[in-house]
Design an enzyme around this catalytic site. Sequence first.
Site, PDB file in Angstrom:
ATOM      1  N   TYR A   1       0.822  -1.221   0.000  1.00  0.00           N
ATOM      2  CA  TYR A   1       0.000   0.000   0.000  1.00  0.00           C
ATOM      3  C   TYR A   1       0.856   1.271   0.000  1.00  0.00           C
ATOM      4  O   TYR A   1       2.069   1.214   0.072  1.00  0.00           O
ATOM      5  CB  TYR A   1      -1.054  -0.014   1.100  1.00  0.00           C
ATOM      6  CG  TYR A   1      -0.660  -0.017   2.570  1.00  0.00           C
ATOM      7  CD1 TYR A   1       0.636   0.195   3.020  1.00  0.00           C
ATOM      8  CD2 TYR A   1      -1.652  -0.223   3.526  1.00  0.00           C
ATOM      9  CE1 TYR A   1       0.932   0.194   4.383  1.00  0.00           C
ATOM     10  CE2 TYR A   1      -1.360  -0.224   4.891  1.00  0.00           C
ATOM     11  CZ  TYR A   1      -0.057  -0.006   5.312  1.00  0.00           C
ATOM     12  OH  TYR A   1       0.224   0.010   6.635  1.00  0.00           O
ATOM     13  N   GLU A   2       0.169   2.381  -0.113  1.00  0.00           N
ATOM     14  CA  GLU A   2       0.834   3.686  -0.140  1.00  0.00           C
ATOM     15  C   GLU A   2       1.760   3.818  -1.345  1.00  0.00           C
ATOM     16  O   GLU A   2       2.796   4.446  -1.289  1.00  0.00           O
ATOM     17  CB  GLU A   2       1.604   3.892   1.174  1.00  0.00           C
ATOM     18  CG  GLU A   2       1.720   5.333   1.586  1.00  0.00           C
ATOM     19  CD  GLU A   2       0.518   6.129   1.150  1.00  0.00           C
ATOM     20  OE1 GLU A   2      -0.568   5.888   1.711  1.00  0.00           O
ATOM     21  OE2 GLU A   2       0.646   6.966   0.254  1.00  0.00           O
ATOM     22  N   GLY A   3       1.333   3.233  -2.473  1.00  0.00           N
ATOM     23  CA  GLY A   3       2.185   3.163  -3.668  1.00  0.00           C
ATOM     24  C   GLY A   3       3.060   1.937  -3.513  1.00  0.00           C
ATOM     25  O   GLY A   3       3.909   1.900  -2.632  1.00  0.00           O
TER      26      GLY A   3
ATOM     27  N   GLN B   1       7.144   3.167  -6.063  1.00  0.00           N
ATOM     28  CA  GLN B   1       8.184   3.961  -5.389  1.00  0.00           C
ATOM     29  C   GLN B   1       9.472   3.961  -6.201  1.00  0.00           C
ATOM     30  O   GLN B   1      10.131   4.981  -6.355  1.00  0.00           O
ATOM     31  CB  GLN B   1       8.522   3.378  -4.001  1.00  0.00           C
ATOM     32  CG  GLN B   1       7.354   3.254  -3.059  1.00  0.00           C
ATOM     33  CD  GLN B   1       6.659   4.569  -2.797  1.00  0.00           C
ATOM     34  OE1 GLN B   1       7.306   5.596  -2.668  1.00  0.00           O
ATOM     35  NE2 GLN B   1       5.346   4.550  -2.749  1.00  0.00           N
TER      36      GLN B   1
END
Lengths: 620, 256
Positions: free
Chosen positions: A443-445, A450
Amino acid sequence: MGNSIVNTRDQRFVLYEQIGIDKLFTTDKYSGFSRDMVDMVLTEAEKFAVEMLLPAYDIADKQDPATFKDGKVHAPVCFQEPYRRYCEAGWIGPAVPVELGGQGLPMSVFAACLELFGAANYAFQMYPGLTLGAASMIATHGTPEQVQKYALKMFSGEWSGTMCLTEPGAGSDVGASRTSARKLPDGTYSITGTKCFISSGDHDLTRQIVHPVLARIEGDPPGTKGISIFIVPKYRVEADGSLGKANDVVASNIEHKMGIKGSATCTLNFGENGACTGELLGNEREGIKIMFQMMNEARFGTGMQGLDFASAAFEHAVQYAKERIQSKKIEDFTNPAAESVAIINHADIRRSLLWMKAHVEGMRAMNYFIAYCIDQEHCAATEEEKERAKGFVDLLTPICKAYCTDRGVEICSLGMDVFGGYGYCSEYPMEQYVRDVKIATIYEGTNYIQSLDFVGRKLGQNKGKNIMNLFGEITKIIQSAKSVEALSSYAVHLENAMNSTIALTMRLGQWAKSLDYIIPVMNARPLLMIVGDVVIGWKLFEAAIIAQEKLAALYARLGVNEAQGRALAKDNSEVAFYQGKLANARYFASNVLPTIDGRCACIGLTDKTPVEMAEESFSV
Amino acid sequence: MNIIACVKQVPDTEAQIKVKADGSGIEDGQIKWVMNPYDEFGVEEALKLKEKNGGDVTIVSVGPARAMETIRTALAMGADKGIHISDPALDNADAFVTASALAAAIKGLPHDIIFCGQRAIDDDSGQVGAMLAELLGIPQLTLVTKLDFAGSSVKVIRPIEGAQLSIETSLPCVVTAQKGLNEPRYASLPGIMKAKKKPVDVKNAAALGIASDVKAKVAKVVPPPARAAGKIICGDDAAQKAAELARCLREEAKAI
């Protein structure tokens, strides 16, 4: 005996000895702070983490996870009391400016608190963590009325927050978002759409939940360019600030996940009955740009999650290795009279523990350094210093997120190995660590997102000045390490690793302009990990140089020579601590850094087999 | 209302205690120090009284320079000011000297109620609160688990074996706090920020007119004997093992 989750001696080493946050206290912005104050903050954070959050860690995973019952989402019951006390004690936004209800604490100090909270109970920490991120974004981009109306009540914890990006058809490709907004005569917008995987999307820790929602205003262009961001509360807010009727935001279920079961992960339907309204945050079509503030903070937070679990898994593994008796020492193997010993006496356990320790402490140093650079952005004396600090934050944020979470998963897994079969059983927390940490790579990219951000955007950002500044800092440490007898022969490995990495990054530019552009695209993840390892090596050498100085002073004070000093580790915890720092650098230099040359060479071969082979050949 | 809470800085219950080689005490360089947990109950009760009835809370502590951290912690919890009695001459203070120092400091202050922990978890002597009351010539209510304040008197509950005493006394008095009295609050962040600006008076023995006239001296500190290895009883069946266990208990452990 430590607290079994975070080495607070190392936290203080990084803050005071390695970074030297005392420098901040001489600036206007942080002049109200001092070391004893920071010590008190850290002590209270540790106390709160261990006494209030840790006991709920296992419970919220097994007996009392987040649930969806009768159309309502419930946070773990065991989170209610800790949440109330967390807010009361002011932990939501210690680094938030005083005028917004925070304490203006340096981010570097808050990062250390976050590590304690996250290592104690990450699923819990997600609720206030998201609230802080959403409130900060509203505080930065909102109108004064919106700050008053939403952000202040969020910073106090009375209301909570989320971030609503992901949709069933728009995950990594956020530009594919289909949630729509239609302008109403009163200037607000009617919001319609479905968001999924929304952490803290609905729960009963707070009555009001404020959702920042990405949506496309009807008629705006497709892709990320056409996306705006809206503040959408669960309940409408009356003119006097009280809560009015429900705003047609409905949680239709929660996910049943592998880990972080205490965190309610919701599917949210906005405007199913055409009665969901939101306020525009910032300008139209600037949604992605605005959301990036929260995303960058959340990426740092997710990198911290990798560190949190790595730290807790490592601390547990060391403790267990000292207690668990199994097998004789290798040198006594043929002696039937020899007794079995604690497994920390066995070479493979020691190698594993030192691999974990070096990474954990290197990641801690890197993450706190990023937080310190954020502080510098706030208090730098010159624009140049500010820009330099910001450059480090931009460059290192994707590394923090992807490197710490990939390594975090490996460290938890290796920690479980130290426990053997017991680690696989729920009697010990290791299996929960392995399950809870894994989401952080996704999650969160995702870590690939990233890596693409790092290779495609961050490496070349500021005309490559940021990365050159980083290599400049690393070079300084290499030079210093070379002049320290205990480290000089090891420093060569850091130098070689950095040089290989520089050579590889030079070629990236050429590839980008040629048909070989697929090479960095395909190898973004290994590339990020290469730079990550160099950064960790840098931080470990920086620490080791300081440790060597401290050891020399300690030995002098105790009146012993170096050989005698080494034997003191058993009884003197300071000696043991600093010797551990030297061990980190030596081990990492001998076992991790030399692989970088080979890993760079692999990418340099420009082999394209994965993209050239037939799709059918993956599995027939 | 003038409320006093006495606090002592003690090693964390989790700290690994090492006895000094010469037996003169414990190695205190590398351990973590905390507020005595029983004193925390006292501080919490003091703060609750203040919140309900107004007034202020003064923290008094006897201890070396590092004891200031504990005073600041109490201030961060919400107390108003502190007195730190710090003097190398008091380093080996016994309960009597400590109580004398506290009494000397408190005498000069208006005081309606004084809280102490029922004992400190380091030396476990449990005498300071009682001595302090005697030295001040005021009533003492010890091992208190519930406290009701009624204007000019307090009514407390003190558990005794199989029952509980309900005791009432006029003010001023000394109350020593027992576990169960309350649940101490955490110092809040705003509290920590404010604590730094709150006044703490540092006083030495001369200023208080006291001497380190100890009644009890520590002859020697020795670690408890290391636990002997356990014994595993082997046997073919339960009956045989039980017989062997009985024999061990009778002949070796002499327990039966």
